[in-house]
Design a protein around this motif. Sequence first.
Motif, PDB file in Angstrom:
ATOM      1  N   GLY A  27      71.118  74.708  59.418  1.00 10.81           N
ATOM      2  CA  GLY A  27      71.818  73.793  60.186  1.00 10.81           C
ATOM      3  C   GLY A  27      71.671  73.949  61.644  1.00 10.81           C
ATOM      4  N   ILE A  28      70.846  74.676  61.900  1.00  6.44           N
ATOM      5  CA  ILE A  28      70.257  75.111  63.495  1.00  6.44           C
ATOM      6  C   ILE A  28      69.059  74.166  63.837  1.00  6.44           C
ATOM      7  N   ASN A  29      69.104  73.416  64.616  1.00  8.07           N
ATOM      8  CA  ASN A  29      67.941  72.646  65.111  1.00  8.07           C
ATOM      9  C   ASN A  29      67.566  73.421  66.415  1.00  8.07           C
ATOM     10  N   VAL A  30      66.326  74.162  66.251  1.00  8.27           N
ATOM     11  CA  VAL A  30      65.380  74.830  67.333  1.00  8.27           C
ATOM     12  C   VAL A  30      64.253  73.716  67.796  1.00  8.27           C
ATOM     13  N   LYS A  31      64.135  73.871  68.945  1.00  4.19           N
ATOM     14  CA  LYS A  31      63.073  73.087  69.361  1.00  4.19           C
ATOM     15  C   LYS A  31      61.969  74.033  70.273  1.00  4.19           C
ATOM     16  N   GLU A  32      62.826  75.170  70.723  1.00  9.60           N
ATOM     17  CA  GLU A  32      62.050  76.176  71.571  1.00  9.60           C
ATOM     18  C   GLU A  32      61.435  76.983  70.758  1.00  9.60           C
ATOM     19  N   ALA A  33      60.808  78.142  71.325  1.00 13.31           N
ATOM     20  CA  ALA A  33      59.966  79.005  70.466  1.00 13.31           C
ATOM     21  C   ALA A  33      60.973  79.858  69.733  1.00 13.31           C
ATOM     22  N   VAL A  34      60.503  80.861  68.749  1.00 10.66           N
ATOM     23  CA  VAL A  34      61.401  81.329  67.881  1.00 10.66           C
ATOM     24  C   VAL A  34      61.939  82.636  68.798  1.00 10.66           C
ATOM     25  N   ALA A  35      63.230  82.618  68.541  1.00 12.86           N
ATOM     26  CA  ALA A  35      64.045  83.507  69.366  1.00 12.86           C
ATOM     27  C   ALA A  35      63.976  85.105  68.668  1.00 12.86           C
ATOM     28  N   VAL A  36      64.334  86.082  69.312  1.00 11.46           N
ATOM     29  CA  VAL A  36      64.297  87.415  68.915  1.00 11.46           C
ATOM     30  C   VAL A  36      65.799  87.651  68.989  1.00 11.46           C
ATOM     31  N   THR A  37      66.385  88.130  67.856  1.00 18.20           N
ATOM     32  CA  THR A  37      67.771  88.627  67.824  1.00 18.20           C
ATOM     33  C   THR A  37      67.749  90.373  68.080  1.00 18.20           C
ATOM     34  N   GLN A  38      68.949  90.631  68.619  1.00 24.47           N
ATOM     35  CA  GLN A  38      69.051  92.254  69.179  1.00 24.47           C
ATOM     36  C   GLN A  38      69.728  92.796  67.802  1.00 24.47           C
ATOM     37  N   LEU A  39      69.895  92.340  66.849  1.00 28.84           N
ATOM     38  CA  LEU A  39      70.445  93.140  65.396  1.00 28.84           C
ATOM     39  C   LEU A  39      69.895  94.329  65.261  1.00 28.84           C
ATOM     40  N   SER A  40      70.521  95.312  65.223  1.00 27.82           N
ATOM     41  CA  SER A  40      69.913  96.687  64.954  1.00 27.82           C
ATOM     42  C   SER A  40      70.543  97.245  63.723  1.00 27.82           C
ATOM     43  N   LYS A  41      71.598  96.870  63.366  1.00 28.03           N
ATOM     44  CA  LYS A  41      72.304  97.614  62.302  1.00 28.03           C
ATOM     45  C   LYS A  41      73.250  96.447  61.393  1.00 28.03           C
ATOM     46  N   LEU A  42      72.791  96.219  60.140  1.00 27.82           N
ATOM     47  CA  LEU A  42      73.509  95.446  59.195  1.00 27.82           C
ATOM     48  C   LEU A  42      74.284  96.197  57.873  1.00 27.82           C
ATOM     49  N   ILE A  43      75.339  95.971  57.966  1.00 26.69           N
ATOM     50  CA  ILE A  43      76.305  96.694  56.708  1.00 26.69           C
ATOM     51  C   ILE A  43      76.981  95.353  56.029  1.00 26.69           C
ATOM     52  N   LEU A  44      76.592  95.280  54.781  1.00 28.14           N
ATOM     53  CA  LEU A  44      77.183  94.316  53.727  1.00 28.14           C
ATOM     54  C   LEU A  44      78.134  95.127  52.648  1.00 28.14           C
ATOM     55  N   GLN A  45      79.366  95.242  52.623  1.00 27.55           N
ATOM     56  CA  GLN A  45      79.990  95.594  51.407  1.00 27.55           C
ATOM     57  C   GLN A  45      81.072  94.810  50.744  1.00 27.55           C
ATOM     58  N   PHE A  46      81.073  95.043  49.392  1.00 28.84           N
ATOM     59  CA  PHE A  46      81.937  94.427  48.464  1.00 28.84           C
ATOM     60  C   PHE A  46      82.253  92.904  48.735  1.00 28.84           C
ATOM     61  N   LEU A  47      81.018  92.185  48.373  1.00 25.27           N
ATOM     62  CA  LEU A  47      80.686  90.892  48.750  1.00 25.27           C
ATOM     63  C   LEU A  47      80.407  90.408  47.338  1.00 25.27           C
ATOM     64  N   PRO A  48      81.302  90.080  46.484  1.00 27.71           N
ATOM     65  CA  PRO A  48      80.659  89.899  45.021  1.00 27.71           C
ATOM     66  C   PRO A  48      80.163  88.423  44.709  1.00 27.71           C
ATOM     67  N   LYS A  49      80.254  87.479  45.719  1.00 27.02           N
ATOM     68  CA  LYS A  49      79.846  86.039  45.430  1.00 27.02           C
ATOM     69  C   LYS A  49      78.403  85.872  46.394  1.00 27.02           C
ATOM     70  N   VAL A  50      78.246  86.933  47.321  1.00 23.58           N
ATOM     71  CA  VAL A  50      76.784  86.536  47.959  1.00 23.58           C
ATOM     72  C   VAL A  50      75.360  86.740  47.288  1.00 23.58           C
ATOM     73  N   LYS A  51      74.674  85.586  47.272  1.00 25.54           N
ATOM     74  CA  LYS A  51      73.733  85.524  46.479  1.00 25.54           C
ATOM     75  C   LYS A  51      72.422  85.721  47.278  1.00 25.54           C
ATOM     76  N   GLN A  52      72.559  85.558  48.809  1.00 31.33           N
ATOM     77  CA  GLN A  52      71.448  85.812  49.283  1.00 31.33           C
ATOM     78  C   GLN A  52      71.659  85.928  50.899  1.00 31.33           C
ATOM     79  N   ILE A  53      71.275  87.052  51.731  1.00 30.82           N
ATOM     80  CA  ILE A  53      71.597  87.350  53.034  1.00 30.82           C
ATOM     81  C   ILE A  53      70.908  86.219  53.978  1.00 30.82           C
ATOM     82  N   TRP A  54      69.827  85.985  53.978  1.00 34.67           N
ATOM     83  CA  TRP A  54      69.107  85.075  54.724  1.00 34.67           C
ATOM     84  C   TRP A  54      68.585  83.680  53.855  1.00 34.67           C
TER      85      TRP A  54
END
Length: 473
Positions: A27-54
Amino acid sequence: MLKRLQSLQFLKTADCSSLEEVFDMEGINVKEAVAVTQLSKLILQFLPKVKQIWNKEPHRILTFQNLKSVMIDQCQRLKNLFPASLVRDLVQLQELQVWSCGIEVIVAKDNGVETTAKFVFPKVTSLRLSHLHQLRSFYPGAHTSQWPLLKELKVRECPEVNLFAFETPTFQQIHHMGNLDMLIHQPLFLVQQVAFPNLEELTLDYNNATEIWQEQFPVNSFCRLRVLNVCEYGDVLVVILSFMLQRLHNLEKLNGKRCSSVKEIFQLEGHDEENQAKMLGRLREIWLRDLPGLTHLWKENSKPGLDLQSLESLEVWNCDSLINLTPCSVSFQNLDTLDVWSCGSLRSLISPLVAKSLVKLKKLKMGGSHMMEVVVENEGGEGADEIVFCKLQHMVLLCLPNLTSFSSGGYIFSFPSLEHMVVEECPKMKIFSSGPITTPRLERVEVADDEWHWQDDLNTTIHNLFMRTHGMY
């Protein structure tokens, strides 16, 4: 929304029973160049219905060049971790851990990957995959992967995937064999060049395979491995094959347990027999547990033997088919602890020559072996032949129903440092040794909890205990 994603550094999502997707960027409409995220740590726990992260192509909106740690646990519907096009962003990734998920592949196909994919993880030092019962391959297609800085690799309970292979069948070979499903069952790691040059710890636990190593591996593969743990590993007959001895010259700790088919730990025959004796010169600890088919650590007639002069601890438990602990000529000059329990086929523990090499042994524990008759076997040595256990402080002889003595030979035994001794449930032990024995620091023998006995010397004490046990006073 995009700015918030860009500034996000740490994300932990846990116990969300209705969540189906973590990053939804469609749903994100991006016109400018690809952005860089600062995300350094990702933890996902006990998510029984998650089918994909991205969603399928997150790289068109954000790059994840700062991501250093990914930890996923208990996401049963998650089928993959990364789309292939995202992997090129993971230049800072250092740690990847996945437990108890429905993962079928680590990297999923997308439209941005060439026919033969190449995945490079330049900074990953730790990779742990555990309880992934659906995992079939790293990537469902022809590919290679490189892990130049990987130090720790643990693969536990991933029974549907082959871990290491030198090559994969071509599409023509697979089509000829009529098994197109093999395209999905690619090996987790395809070793065509030097593999894991910095790997220090390898743990393989409950994986269905008939072998760990392949002889085609490049010589410098696994060259820095210090710790090897093998547990419940398929139908493996030998833990370390002869051609791997050269590669594992830095190995310090070996732990093998619950491998029902293992018959031999080290295979020495058939490969560079002139130099193999020096290959395990840094090995300090060997722990073997619950290996019912193990008959010997290596074959008696193998010449030359192994150089185990750095070994400090040897512990062997519940190996009921073991017929001898080590060849008669091996030397254990630095062994500190020798612990052998419930190895029912052993009639003796060590030879006199091995006993003489134990100049640094501090703890000797032997128990639960119903066929054991003597600890030091009798090889017909001279009556004046002396065996000195210089540093031995603790000796335990427990639950040995057929033990008659420590040694039936005429050897002279000296235990100048022995202070604590247990002799319990050894009903046939009439005397400690038939030859002279000195124990200047020993003052009593423990025969049960809080029960001690001593009279004159060790031989007299053991003999009196035998008389008492059989009501012969």
